[in-house]
Design a protein around this motif. Sequence first.
Motif, PDB file in Angstrom:
ATOM      1  N   PRO A   1     -20.233   4.015  30.325  1.00  0.00           N
ATOM      2  CA  PRO A   1     -19.740   3.006  29.385  1.00  0.00           C
ATOM      3  C   PRO A   1     -20.236   1.618  29.802  1.00  0.00           C
ATOM      4  CG  PRO A   1     -17.920   3.998  30.645  1.00  0.00           C
ATOM      5  CD  PRO A   1     -19.163   4.727  31.033  1.00  0.00           C
ATOM      6  N   LEU A   2     -20.858   0.919  28.853  1.00  0.00           N
ATOM      7  CA  LEU A   2     -21.592  -0.305  29.180  1.00  0.00           C
ATOM      8  C   LEU A   2     -20.729  -1.335  29.890  1.00  0.00           C
ATOM      9  CD1 LEU A   2     -24.351  -1.711  28.897  1.00  0.00           C
ATOM     10  CD2 LEU A   2     -23.573  -2.598  26.690  1.00  0.00           C
ATOM     11  N   HIS A   3     -19.485  -1.462  29.478  1.00  0.00           N
ATOM     12  CA  HIS A   3     -18.614  -2.456  30.110  1.00  0.00           C
ATOM     13  C   HIS A   3     -17.552  -1.800  30.995  1.00  0.00           C
ATOM     14  CE1 HIS A   3     -20.617  -5.412  27.695  1.00  0.00           C
ATOM     15  NE2 HIS A   3     -20.352  -4.713  26.621  1.00  0.00           N
ATOM     16  N   GLY A   4     -17.771  -0.567  31.357  1.00  0.00           N
ATOM     17  CA  GLY A   4     -16.862   0.119  32.267  1.00  0.00           C
ATOM     18  C   GLY A   4     -15.862   1.006  31.540  1.00  0.00           C
ATOM     19  N   PHE A   5     -15.232   1.886  32.323  1.00  0.00           N
ATOM     20  CA  PHE A   5     -14.276   2.846  31.755  1.00  0.00           C
ATOM     21  C   PHE A   5     -13.005   2.148  31.270  1.00  0.00           C
ATOM     22  CE2 PHE A   5     -16.813   5.758  34.381  1.00  0.00           C
ATOM     23  CZ  PHE A   5     -17.041   6.775  33.473  1.00  0.00           C
TER      24      PHE A   5
ATOM     25  N   ARG B   1     -32.326  14.820  39.731  1.00  0.00           N
ATOM     26  CA  ARG B   1     -31.097  14.330  39.096  1.00  0.00           C
ATOM     27  C   ARG B   1     -29.934  15.245  39.485  1.00  0.00           C
ATOM     28  NH1 ARG B   1     -32.338  14.648  33.115  1.00  0.00           N
ATOM     29  NH2 ARG B   1     -32.884  16.697  33.898  1.00  0.00           N
ATOM     30  N   TYR B   2     -28.754  14.664  39.649  1.00  0.00           N
ATOM     31  CA  TYR B   2     -27.613  15.477  40.082  1.00  0.00           C
ATOM     32  C   TYR B   2     -27.154  16.401  38.953  1.00  0.00           C
ATOM     33  CZ  TYR B   2     -23.731  16.632  43.132  1.00  0.00           C
ATOM     34  OH  TYR B   2     -22.861  17.303  43.973  1.00  0.00           O
ATOM     35  N   PHE B   3     -27.231  15.901  37.715  1.00  0.00           N
ATOM     36  CA  PHE B   3     -26.765  16.677  36.570  1.00  0.00           C
ATOM     37  C   PHE B   3     -27.931  17.044  35.664  1.00  0.00           C
ATOM     38  CE2 PHE B   3     -23.356  13.528  37.533  1.00  0.00           C
ATOM     39  CZ  PHE B   3     -22.450  14.416  38.087  1.00  0.00           C
ATOM     40  N   GLY B   4     -27.772  18.178  34.974  1.00  0.00           N
ATOM     41  CA  GLY B   4     -28.817  18.576  34.032  1.00  0.00           C
ATOM     42  C   GLY B   4     -28.403  18.334  32.587  1.00  0.00           C
ATOM     43  N   ASP B   5     -27.284  17.644  32.367  1.00  0.00           N
ATOM     44  CA  ASP B   5     -26.752  17.544  31.009  1.00  0.00           C
ATOM     45  C   ASP B   5     -27.638  16.714  30.076  1.00  0.00           C
ATOM     46  OD1 ASP B   5     -23.326  18.011  31.378  1.00  0.00           O
ATOM     47  OD2 ASP B   5     -24.681  17.849  33.070  1.00  0.00           O
TER      48      ASP B   5
ATOM     49  N   PRO C   1     -16.517   7.442  42.678  1.00  0.00           N
ATOM     50  CA  PRO C   1     -17.521   7.265  41.624  1.00  0.00           C
ATOM     51  C   PRO C   1     -17.327   8.231  40.465  1.00  0.00           C
ATOM     52  CG  PRO C   1     -18.430   8.552  43.414  1.00  0.00           C
ATOM     53  CD  PRO C   1     -17.076   8.114  43.860  1.00  0.00           C
ATOM     54  N   HIS C   2     -17.288   7.694  39.264  1.00  0.00           N
ATOM     55  CA  HIS C   2     -17.159   8.506  38.059  1.00  0.00           C
ATOM     56  C   HIS C   2     -18.404   8.345  37.202  1.00  0.00           C
ATOM     57  CE1 HIS C   2     -13.102   9.167  39.285  1.00  0.00           C
ATOM     58  NE2 HIS C   2     -12.903   9.961  38.267  1.00  0.00           N
ATOM     59  N   ILE C   3     -19.098   9.448  37.019  1.00  0.00           N
ATOM     60  CA  ILE C   3     -20.340   9.429  36.239  1.00  0.00           C
ATOM     61  C   ILE C   3     -20.142  10.322  35.027  1.00  0.00           C
ATOM     62  CG2 ILE C   3     -22.803  10.023  36.269  1.00  0.00           C
ATOM     63  CD1 ILE C   3     -21.275   9.487  39.573  1.00  0.00           C
ATOM     64  N   PHE C   4     -20.389   9.759  33.854  1.00  0.00           N
ATOM     65  CA  PHE C   4     -20.161  10.535  32.639  1.00  0.00           C
ATOM     66  C   PHE C   4     -21.391  11.375  32.328  1.00  0.00           C
ATOM     67  CE2 PHE C   4     -19.930  11.490  28.181  1.00  0.00           C
ATOM     68  CZ  PHE C   4     -18.632  11.975  28.096  1.00  0.00           C
ATOM     69  N   HIS C   5     -21.160  12.669  32.112  1.00  0.00           N
ATOM     70  CA  HIS C   5     -22.256  13.564  31.722  1.00  0.00           C
ATOM     71  C   HIS C   5     -21.686  14.674  30.862  1.00  0.00           C
ATOM     72  CE1 HIS C   5     -21.098  16.577  34.893  1.00  0.00           C
ATOM     73  NE2 HIS C   5     -20.579  15.491  35.415  1.00  0.00           N
ATOM     74  N   THR C   6     -22.408  15.041  29.820  1.00  0.00           N
ATOM     75  CA  THR C   6     -21.915  16.103  28.926  1.00  0.00           C
ATOM     76  C   THR C   6     -23.070  16.660  28.111  1.00  0.00           C
ATOM     77  OG1 THR C   6     -20.237  16.661  27.266  1.00  0.00           O
ATOM     78  CG2 THR C   6     -21.375  14.550  26.969  1.00  0.00           C
ATOM     79  N   ASN C   7     -22.869  17.875  27.606  1.00  0.00           N
ATOM     80  CA  ASN C   7     -23.830  18.432  26.654  1.00  0.00           C
ATOM     81  C   ASN C   7     -23.308  18.312  25.225  1.00  0.00           C
ATOM     82  OD1 ASN C   7     -25.905  19.332  28.435  1.00  0.00           O
ATOM     83  ND2 ASN C   7     -24.512  20.940  29.135  1.00  0.00           N
TER      84      ASN C   7
ATOM     85  N   GLY D   1      -2.176  18.683  34.581  1.00  0.00           N
ATOM     86  CA  GLY D   1      -1.227  19.390  33.720  1.00  0.00           C
ATOM     87  C   GLY D   1      -1.613  20.836  33.487  1.00  0.00           C
ATOM     88  N   THR D   2      -2.927  21.129  33.582  1.00  0.00           N
ATOM     89  CA  THR D   2      -3.358  22.518  33.377  1.00  0.00           C
ATOM     90  C   THR D   2      -4.068  23.084  34.614  1.00  0.00           C
ATOM     91  OG1 THR D   2      -5.431  21.831  32.285  1.00  0.00           O
ATOM     92  CG2 THR D   2      -3.548  22.255  30.866  1.00  0.00           C
ATOM     93  N   TYR D   3      -3.990  22.322  35.712  1.00  0.00           N
ATOM     94  CA  TYR D   3      -4.513  22.777  37.004  1.00  0.00           C
ATOM     95  C   TYR D   3      -5.942  23.317  36.884  1.00  0.00           C
ATOM     96  CZ  TYR D   3      -4.011  24.226  41.879  1.00  0.00           C
ATOM     97  OH  TYR D   3      -4.153  24.338  43.239  1.00  0.00           O
ATOM     98  N   LYS D   4      -6.806  22.486  36.276  1.00  0.00           N
ATOM     99  CA  LYS D   4      -8.203  22.886  36.091  1.00  0.00           C
ATOM    100  C   LYS D   4      -9.126  21.819  36.680  1.00  0.00           C
ATOM    101  CE  LYS D   4      -7.728  26.611  33.409  1.00  0.00           C
ATOM    102  NZ  LYS D   4      -6.280  26.598  33.484  1.00  0.00           N
ATOM    103  N   TYR D   5     -10.143  22.277  37.397  1.00  0.00           N
ATOM    104  CA  TYR D   5     -11.125  21.383  38.023  1.00  0.00           C
ATOM    105  C   TYR D   5     -12.080  20.895  36.936  1.00  0.00           C
ATOM    106  CZ  TYR D   5     -14.609  20.204  41.729  1.00  0.00           C
ATOM    107  OH  TYR D   5     -15.506  19.593  42.576  1.00  0.00           O
ATOM    108  N   TYR D   6     -11.551  20.046  36.038  1.00  0.00           N
ATOM    109  CA  TYR D   6     -12.314  19.598  34.880  1.00  0.00           C
ATOM    110  C   TYR D   6     -13.006  18.272  35.142  1.00  0.00           C
ATOM    111  CZ  TYR D   6     -10.427  22.780  31.260  1.00  0.00           C
ATOM    112  OH  TYR D   6     -10.119  23.845  30.478  1.00  0.00           O
ATOM    113  N   ASN D   7     -14.200  18.138  34.560  1.00  0.00           N
ATOM    114  CA  ASN D   7     -14.856  16.837  34.493  1.00  0.00           C
ATOM    115  C   ASN D   7     -14.260  16.048  33.320  1.00  0.00           C
ATOM    116  OD1 ASN D   7     -16.612  17.445  36.609  1.00  0.00           O
ATOM    117  ND2 ASN D   7     -18.019  18.495  35.208  1.00  0.00           N
ATOM    118  N   MET D   8     -14.643  14.765  33.257  1.00  0.00           N
ATOM    119  CA  MET D   8     -14.075  13.913  32.211  1.00  0.00           C
ATOM    120  C   MET D   8     -14.332  14.462  30.811  1.00  0.00           C
ATOM    121  SD  MET D   8     -14.909  10.102  33.671  1.00  0.00           S
ATOM    122  CE  MET D   8     -16.603  10.379  34.196  1.00  0.00           C
ATOM    123  N   ASP D   9     -15.551  14.897  30.543  1.00  0.00           N
ATOM    124  CA  ASP D   9     -15.868  15.350  29.184  1.00  0.00           C
ATOM    125  C   ASP D   9     -15.048  16.582  28.819  1.00  0.00           C
ATOM    126  OD1 ASP D   9     -17.382  16.888  31.067  1.00  0.00           O
ATOM    127  OD2 ASP D   9     -18.652  17.603  29.437  1.00  0.00           O
ATOM    128  N   GLN D  10     -14.774  17.435  29.801  1.00  0.00           N
ATOM    129  CA  GLN D  10     -13.981  18.632  29.512  1.00  0.00           C
ATOM    130  C   GLN D  10     -12.539  18.262  29.179  1.00  0.00           C
ATOM    131  OE1 GLN D  10     -15.245  20.344  33.341  1.00  0.00           O
ATOM    132  NE2 GLN D  10     -15.797  22.181  32.199  1.00  0.00           N
TER     133      GLN D  10
END
Length: 401
Positions: A215-219, A205-209, A80-86, A364-373
């Motif tokens: 995305p309405l029609h998917g990623f 809520r899982y995220f506080g962002d 599951p991929h959930i988009f969240h960002t500040n 490529g940068t070995y970082k535990y990044y979320n999609m927005d990052q």
Amino acid sequence: MRTINEEEAMSAGVGSSNESPRRGFDYLIVGAGFAGSVLAERLAVGLNKRVLIVDRRPHIAGNAYDHYDEAGVLIHRYGPHIFHTNSQRIVDYLSRFTEWRTYEHRVLAYVDDQLVPIPINRTTVNALYGLDLKTDEEAESFLKSRAEPVEPIRTSEDVVINQVGRELYEKFFRGYTRKQWGLDPSQLDKSVTSRVPTRTNTDDRYFGDTFQIMPLHGFTRMFEKMLNHPNIKVMLNADYREIRDEVQFEHLIYTGPVDEYFDYCYGKLPYRSLKFRHETVNSAQFQPVAVVNYPSEDVPYTRISEYKHLTGQEHLKTSVTYEYPSAEGDPYYPIPRPENAELYKRYQELANSTPNVTFLGRLGTYKYYNMDQVVGQALTAYKRIAESEGVIEDAAEVSAV
Ligand code: FAD
Ligand code: UDP
């Protein structure tokens, strides 16, 4: 979006009559996930570069790839991929390629034969301990009475025990983390479990962002729009190693595993993998929320996800995914711990001294990044490239998280 084969790639990029008659591409981008696709779009649209983007998988969108399964339910192939960002800017950028649906993610954990909210909040405490705490202050003093102060906080165990004490740590975090990472929380950086807050209110809520949207029609549809440009050619089922000598390019953007690029010359960087078991169930709903976590080590999977909650799709059937953590398989998670950071640093130095190659993204940068990052990282990389060519981009367009 148009995909091409190897032969076409070799002859593509030949300048048309109003361009210089150079063969090949300005950029070869390895990996069509967020990092590679954002950069491809920016380079093509912002700098009029000719880009070939390749992926060894048979699809674009990287780990965010979603598709309709046999039953016609929109599922995420890699969990599951959930988009969240500040970041308003990141939302604005992605909004060029998609409309959105508001979705606030909620997760329940199966603990002591009950489904209770995670992150731990007042509702969780009341349910598990048969209490009726009514205010933040009451919940705070309850958690304080359980918490065991740790100083300094270094590991993922320290973080949780310091906040909620050993009992809740063991119920919610120890087993889940051991399964997910194949390591005890005491062997992982504090950054891992710090991703999950503890609350004294009833916010479940899982995220506080600020932005919690899908995305309405998917990623995948969003990625198709992003890559739909005459300057961008997409080549799938193509490993970098297979095509690198066949394609002409000036610069390389590499979003695959950095250790693989350098032939593991300093040894393998550890990545954690997952096996996904996708199933369609013959009823409209399987579970009350999109994700249910199973922290117990007696259960082999970590969580079950049901996509219709995320996508809002209406369907007589529903599809779910079980996640089984694994040491083998595709690299999904860099593993945050000091010895891995040390090893990555050595690869990073090598990367920095490799001309004409930019390493980006979670692998490529070995970082535990979320999609927005990752989007932020790619936009920043683009800004640097644009500036190096004397193009000053509107800061609002390209700023990072
Ligand atoms: P990827 O998406 O991994 O893309 C890299 C691409 O490069 C891959 O498609 C790969 O096939 C390709 N590649 C690698 N090597 C080569 C090669 N040699 N030749 C050709 N192609 C190559 N983030 C969130 O924000 N919210 C979430 O809810 C969330 N849930 C997640 C759940 C799971 C199970 C996982 C694993 C990740 C989750 N993420 C989530 C993180 C998210 O997936 C990443 O942040 C994002 O997809 C990273 O994008 P990327 O472009 O760096 O990497
Ligand atoms: N975690 C846990 N129990 C839970 C949820 C999370 O122990 O119920 C820990 C686990 O180590 C996990 C980390 O917290 O890997 C971060 O969780 P998050 O949901 O952010 O991970 P993601 O799946 O998004 O990478």
